[in-house]
Design an enzyme around this catalytic site. Structure first.
Site, PDB file in Angstrom:
ATOM      1  N   CYS A  52      30.767  36.462  49.415  1.00  0.00           N
ATOM      2  CA  CYS A  52      29.541  35.684  49.559  1.00  0.00           C
ATOM      3  C   CYS A  52      29.803  34.354  50.274  1.00  0.00           C
ATOM      4  CB  CYS A  52      28.867  35.357  48.233  1.00  0.00           C
ATOM      5  SG  CYS A  52      28.676  36.753  47.139  1.00  0.00           S
TER       6      CYS A  52
ATOM      7  N   TRP B 206      27.697  39.459  49.093  1.00  0.00           N
ATOM      8  CA  TRP B 206      28.501  40.690  49.118  1.00  0.00           C
ATOM      9  C   TRP B 206      28.572  41.114  47.665  1.00  0.00           C
ATOM     10  CZ3 TRP B 206      33.024  42.745  47.119  1.00  0.00           C
ATOM     11  CH2 TRP B 206      33.537  43.869  47.789  1.00  0.00           C
TER      12      TRP B 206
ATOM     13  N   ASN C 164      29.489  31.619  44.556  1.00  0.00           N
ATOM     14  CA  ASN C 164      30.458  32.534  45.186  1.00  0.00           C
ATOM     15  C   ASN C 164      31.636  32.631  44.227  1.00  0.00           C
ATOM     16  OD1 ASN C 164      32.935  32.008  47.758  1.00  0.00           O
ATOM     17  ND2 ASN C 164      32.263  33.919  46.879  1.00  0.00           N
ATOM     18  N   GLY C 165      31.999  33.859  43.887  1.00  0.00           N
ATOM     19  CA  GLY C 165      33.114  34.036  42.949  1.00  0.00           C
ATOM     20  C   GLY C 165      32.760  35.097  41.925  1.00  0.00           C
TER      21      GLY C 165
ATOM     22  N   GLU D 281      48.294  48.802  62.003  1.00  0.00           N
ATOM     23  CA  GLU D 281      47.195  47.904  62.380  1.00  0.00           C
ATOM     24  C   GLU D 281      46.177  48.635  63.261  1.00  0.00           C
ATOM     25  OE1 GLU D 281      46.121  45.331  61.240  1.00  0.00           O
ATOM     26  OE2 GLU D 281      44.913  44.349  62.771  1.00  0.00           O
TER      27      GLU D 281
ATOM     28  N   HIS E  36      56.336  66.023  56.893  1.00  0.00           N
ATOM     29  CA  HIS E  36      56.332  66.167  55.440  1.00  0.00           C
ATOM     30  C   HIS E  36      54.921  66.286  54.880  1.00  0.00           C
ATOM     31  CE1 HIS E  36      60.619  65.674  55.369  1.00  0.00           C
ATOM     32  NE2 HIS E  36      60.490  64.646  56.184  1.00  0.00           N
TER      33      HIS E  36
ATOM     34  N   LYS F  51      34.881  39.563  55.262  1.00  0.00           N
ATOM     35  CA  LYS F  51      36.086  39.035  55.891  1.00  0.00           C
ATOM     36  C   LYS F  51      37.011  38.368  54.885  1.00  0.00           C
ATOM     37  CE  LYS F  51      37.745  36.642  59.860  1.00  0.00           C
ATOM     38  NZ  LYS F  51      38.458  37.850  60.294  1.00  0.00           N
TER      39      LYS F  51
HETATM   40  C1  G6P Z   1      39.922  41.313  54.824  1.00  0.00           C
HETATM   41  C2  G6P Z   1      39.732  41.193  56.324  1.00  0.00           C
HETATM   42  C3  G6P Z   1      41.041  41.538  57.031  1.00  0.00           C
HETATM   43  C4  G6P Z   1      42.159  40.642  56.534  1.00  0.00           C
HETATM   44  C5  G6P Z   1      42.294  40.719  55.005  1.00  0.00           C
HETATM   45  C6  G6P Z   1      43.214  39.628  54.480  1.00  0.00           C
HETATM   46  O1  G6P Z   1      40.111  42.641  54.476  1.00  0.00           O
HETATM   47  O2  G6P Z   1      38.710  42.043  56.773  1.00  0.00           O
HETATM   48  O3  G6P Z   1      40.872  41.333  58.422  1.00  0.00           O
HETATM   49  O4  G6P Z   1      43.357  41.034  57.121  1.00  0.00           O
HETATM   50  O5  G6P Z   1      41.023  40.513  54.379  1.00  0.00           O
HETATM   51  O6  G6P Z   1      42.592  38.384  54.693  1.00  0.00           O
HETATM   52  P1  G6P Z   1      43.339  37.020  54.897  1.00  0.00           P
HETATM   53  O7  G6P Z   1      42.248  36.014  55.077  1.00  0.00           O
HETATM   54  O8  G6P Z   1      44.141  36.780  53.651  1.00  0.00           O
HETATM   55  O9  G6P Z   1      44.219  37.141  56.093  1.00  0.00           O
END
Ligand code: G6P
Length: 622
Positions: A2, A76, A112-113, A495, A518, A617
């Site tokens: 959020c 969220w 938020n939290g 990645e 495997h 994010k």
């Molecule tokens: C979320 C984001 C990713 C990120 C991960 C860790 O899943 O979508 O892109 O790598 O969090 O976030 P951070 O802010 O700790 O790099």
């Protein structure tokens, strides 16, 4: 997760709140709401399920809701489905329906939290005559503030501190009290919150981009602190209600960095910003051709003493750790273990106090990474954080900080922050190797010189984007995509696969190429796309063999390798080349075509690239 925003000043609040929320939508986007007060009148609350634009349209971009003081939230969902009733702001009053409209409530707030003991608080308040209209944990905390406020007849600061002592969990909480027009009160524990100072106006937000347009002067409120915001003034209090002082910090990011700047999506803009972001990160520690870690706070003596390294992170930052593991072990000969923060924190890891824990995080707020940092510190192990957001919780709590200079990253799927994290790890590996006597001077200088060519080489890779776009269009309807590689190429595959699945919703998996036999090879059918990553010369032929094995079972092959390996075209159906570089640094180049693949498949499928479903994010909850 959020995002929260707030404003008090002389201007109309609603347009500022909506604009701020639009910069925070990456934190959550299943519903949104704002509460605005016009003078002494009670707050008017408007909420809507869905993206922020639904709310903005309802409010005619804010013009329909007059008032100069207000709060906003983009959600969220954690507790309770995405719905209008569960959207914030929440109110203390016994209203019916979804808590919208003019609310005769004493307390209105956003959060938020996660409040962990919300059930218990909810039951207590139900017994005392409160009624609840949502399934959220937030409604309990708002009503608890109201309860203490009335029960003890105390002011807002004391009502908040009593609440903070009673609740467990994490919160960035912002509330308005009916009796205190023009004022906003905030409380914080473990969730991000900044306060922006303007001329006769004050802002609050979960993250800097939300207020950059209005001010670059911010306060960082500490953990377990409360603040009172009035137009142009901020007062801070500790848990005892005693006033404390904080100074403002000037943010270097400019407001354009948080806009799309002519690109269709933030993700593409951020992919294009990689050369600059990597260059800035390099420049921050490379002085006259040598690495200087003074700004990070690491001395040569400390580097020489490191017995082992544990890298802890989540998501793409974890993938950076997987790559760094290879590079640090080879260049500096220090044993490295890389772990997912969510596993590390509950594993009772064996840590040597002479070791170093490296936490990698773009946001600096990821709950599991922060918890891992605290665990390491509690065991007396020094923590170095590689972080992008200045003043974030991880940056503040770590012993040493290596700031990546990616600038604000808005797209949910990380690109430029990932690339700067890789470079930071390369720089550490080279310097550790030199200080520990494993790299000769000449080799040391040559590695740094090569690292400085990476920004230009990333730009060259970007020139190939049309070919990748064309190829992606062919596979827009793929069911499954497999990424294979060995060593560092396996790290890149992880990645590439994550980028693919998170934004295009195509099932994808990354496999260490030698492991295919495997089990996974049974999934290969006629036409299944397999992407082989082959940037490491000593592993090249091994991976080619694995590609041939899947090809003979019907796979369609894409090869990703360095210029010069033109024989790849005999094996792969489609080949993408990256410029030659030192093999340790190849991930910085090879990741770019894979970012573009994920991007273009997502676009071809008509998906929302920057805000993929179910994701946020900044994962500030467990
Ligand atoms: C979320 C984001 C990713 C990120 C991960 C860790 O899943 O979508 O892109 O790598 O969090 O976030 P951070 O802010 O700790 O790099």
């Amino acid at each position: 997760m959020c995002g929260i925003v707030g404003f008090t000043g002389e201007k109309q609040a609603a347009p500022i709140l909506l604009d701020g929320l639009s910069k925070l939508e990456y934190r959550g986007y299943d519903s949104a709401g704002i509460a605005v007060r016009d003078g002494d009148a009670p707050a008017e609350v408007v909420k809507a399920k869905g993206r922020l634009k639904v709310l903005a349209e309802m409010l005619d971009d804010g013009k329909a809701l007059p008032g100069t003081c207000g709060l906003g939230h983009t959600r969220w969902a954690t507790h309770g489905e995405p719905s209008k009733a569960n959207a914030h702001p929440h109110v203390s009053g016994n209203c019916t329906g979804s808590g919208s409209g003019a609310v005769e409530s004493d307390v209105v707030g956003v959060h938020n939290g996660i409040i962990e003991n919300y059930q218990e608080i909810r039951e207590k308040l139900l017994r005392r005559g409160y009624t609840f209209y949502s399934d959220t944990d937030t409604e309990s905390i708002i009503k608890l503030v109201d309860y203490y406020y009335k029960k003890y007849g105390i002011g807002p600061v004391d009502a908040l501190t009593r609440t903070m002592v009673r609740v467990r969990g994490s919160y960035a909480l912002a509330v308005m009290f009916k009796d205190y027009p023009g004022e906003i009160y905030v409380a914080r524990k473990d969730s991000p919150l900044i306060i922006g100072a303007g001329e006769g106006e004050t802002f609050l937000a979960s993250d800097v981009p939300a207020i950059l347009k209005y001010t670059r002067s911010v306060y960082y409120i500490g953990n377990l602190e409360v603040a009172r915001l009035t137009p142009g003034e901020v007062h801070f209090f500790d848990l005892n209600g005693d006033e404390i002082q904080h100074d403002t910090v000037e943010i270097a990011w400019d407001s354009e960095a948080a806009e799309k700047g002519g690109f269709e999506h933030f993700m593409m803009k951020e992919i294009y910003e990689q050369p600059r972001a990597v260059q800035d990160t390099l420049n921050s520690v490379v002085k006259e051709g040598r690495i200087d870690l003074t700004s990070v706070g690491l001395t040569d003596e400390e580097i020489r003493d490191i017995s082992q390294i544990t890298i802890v992170a989540c998501g793409s930052a974890y993938h950076v750790g997987v790559a760094a593991q290879y590079v640090i072990e080879e260049l500096a000969r220090i044993p490295v273990r890389v772990e997912l923060a969510s596993e590390f924190r509950y594993r009772k890891p064996l840590l040597d106090p002479k070791g170093l824990v490296i936490v990698i995080s773009q946001s600096g707020e990821t709950a599991d990474s922060l918890a891992a940092l605290r665990e390491a510190k509690q065991r007396g192990v020094p923590v170095l954080a590689i972080v992008n957001v200045v003043g974030s919780s991880i940056a503040r709590e770590a012993d040493k900080v290596f700031y990546t200079l990616a600038g604000p990253e808005i797209a949910v799927a990380t690109t430029k922050a990932y690339s700067t994290q890789l470079i930071a790890c390369d720089l550490l590996a080279i310097q550790f190797g030199r200080v520990r006597g494993l790299l000769e001077e000449e080799r040391y200088l040559a590695l740094i010189a090569e690292l400085q060519t990476i920004p230009n080489k990333i730009s060259r890779v970007l020139k190939d984007k049309e070919r990748i776009q064309w190829f992606a269009a062919k596979f827009a309807n793929a069911q499954d995509i497999f990424f294979i590689g060995r060593g560092l190429d396996y790290a890149i595959s992880l990645e590439g696969s994550l980028k693919m699945k998170e934004i295009s919703y195509v099932h994808s998996e990354a496999y260490a190429a030698g492991e295919l036999k495997h089990g996974t090879i049974s999934l290969i059918e006629d036409g299944t796309l397999v992407i082989g990553v082959l940037t490491q010369d000593h592993l090249y032929e091994k991976t080619v063999s694995n590609m041939v094995e899947v090809k003979s079972r019907g796979a369609y092959l894409m090869g990703l390798t360095s210029y010069g390996h033109y024989e790849m075209e005999d094996t792969a159906n489609f080949t993408v080349y990256i410029p030659k570089t030192e093999e340790y640094f190849a991930p910085s180049l090879a990741v770019v075509p894979l970012q573009l693949m994920g991007y273009y498949i997502s676009v071809a499928r008509g998906l929302d690239v920057d805000k993929p479903r179910n994701l946020a994010k900044s994962v500030t909850v467990e």
